[in-house]
Design a protein around this motif. Structure first.
Motif, PDB file in Angstrom:
ATOM      1  N   PHE A  54       0.853  -1.188   0.000  1.00  0.00           N
ATOM      2  CA  PHE A  54       0.000   0.000   0.000  1.00  0.00           C
ATOM      3  C   PHE A  54       0.887   1.235   0.000  1.00  0.00           C
ATOM      4  CE2 PHE A  54      -1.904   3.534   2.339  1.00  0.00           C
ATOM      5  CZ  PHE A  54      -3.062   3.732   1.601  1.00  0.00           C
ATOM      6  N   MET A  55       0.433   2.281  -0.693  1.00  0.00           N
ATOM      7  CA  MET A  55       1.110   3.569  -0.649  1.00  0.00           C
ATOM      8  C   MET A  55       0.076   4.666  -0.816  1.00  0.00           C
ATOM      9  SD  MET A  55       3.995   5.235  -3.134  1.00  0.00           S
ATOM     10  CE  MET A  55       2.806   6.066  -4.173  1.00  0.00           C
ATOM     11  N   ASP A  56       0.166   5.698   0.025  1.00  0.00           N
ATOM     12  CA  ASP A  56      -0.698   6.863  -0.158  1.00  0.00           C
ATOM     13  C   ASP A  56       0.160   8.013  -0.692  1.00  0.00           C
ATOM     14  OD1 ASP A  56       0.658   7.928   2.038  1.00  0.00           O
ATOM     15  OD2 ASP A  56      -1.032   7.735   3.413  1.00  0.00           O
ATOM     16  N   SER A  57      -0.397   9.198  -0.704  1.00  0.00           N
ATOM     17  CA  SER A  57       0.315  10.341  -1.284  1.00  0.00           C
ATOM     18  C   SER A  57       1.608  10.674  -0.546  1.00  0.00           C
ATOM     19  CB  SER A  57      -0.599  11.569  -1.333  1.00  0.00           C
ATOM     20  OG  SER A  57      -1.013  11.917  -0.034  1.00  0.00           O
ATOM     21  N   SER A  58       1.781  10.193   0.668  1.00  0.00           N
ATOM     22  CA  SER A  58       3.041  10.408   1.382  1.00  0.00           C
ATOM     23  C   SER A  58       4.201   9.741   0.656  1.00  0.00           C
ATOM     24  CB  SER A  58       2.952   9.850   2.811  1.00  0.00           C
ATOM     25  OG  SER A  58       1.929  10.487   3.520  1.00  0.00           O
ATOM     26  N   GLY A  59       3.908   8.664  -0.053  1.00  0.00           N
ATOM     27  CA  GLY A  59       4.941   8.005  -0.846  1.00  0.00           C
ATOM     28  C   GLY A  59       5.472   8.896  -1.943  1.00  0.00           C
ATOM     29  N   LEU A  60       4.614   9.773  -2.474  1.00  0.00           N
ATOM     30  CA  LEU A  60       5.066  10.755  -3.464  1.00  0.00           C
ATOM     31  C   LEU A  60       6.158  11.635  -2.872  1.00  0.00           C
ATOM     32  CD1 LEU A  60       1.659  11.989  -4.936  1.00  0.00           C
ATOM     33  CD2 LEU A  60       3.354  10.557  -6.093  1.00  0.00           C
TER      34      LEU A  60
END
Length: 105
Positions: A54-60
């Protein structure tokens, strides 16, 4: 929970992230990746995301930060093995037009 591992060979540092890259893990991912870059000076950093579940916008923010860090130090930067869900986040932000994304691990 996020797990970070590394491998270094011939001037290429591979940092592999597995598990969940969310706002709780983003700071740790940046800090540990920077520490690894200091420990293993490299000509190329490969960020292997094949193990992400899983990745949310924090991964950006993590990927952009590492991309900028590499650009400042003259180190090539590649994102490898991005699963479909995180890749949709990157595509929505337009990152494939800014940096290299490779398939496979």
């Amino acid at each position: 929970m996020l797990h970070i591992t590394q491998a270094e060979s011939d001037g290429v540092l591979t940092v592999s992230l597995s598990g969940e890259l969310d706002h709780h893990a983003a700071r740790e991912a940046i800090e540990q990746s920077e520490d690894l870059m200091a420990l293993y000076p490299c000509e190329k950093l490969v960020l292997n995301l094949a193990g992400l579940t899983f990745m949310d916008s924090s991964g950006l923010a993590v990927v952009l930060h590492l991309h900028r860090t590499c650009a400042r130090s003259g180190c090539d930067f590649v994102v490898r093995g991005t699963p479909p869900q995180p890749m949709r986040v990157f595509e929505a932000a337009g990152l494939p037009q800014v940096m290299i994304f490779e398939r496979g691990e």
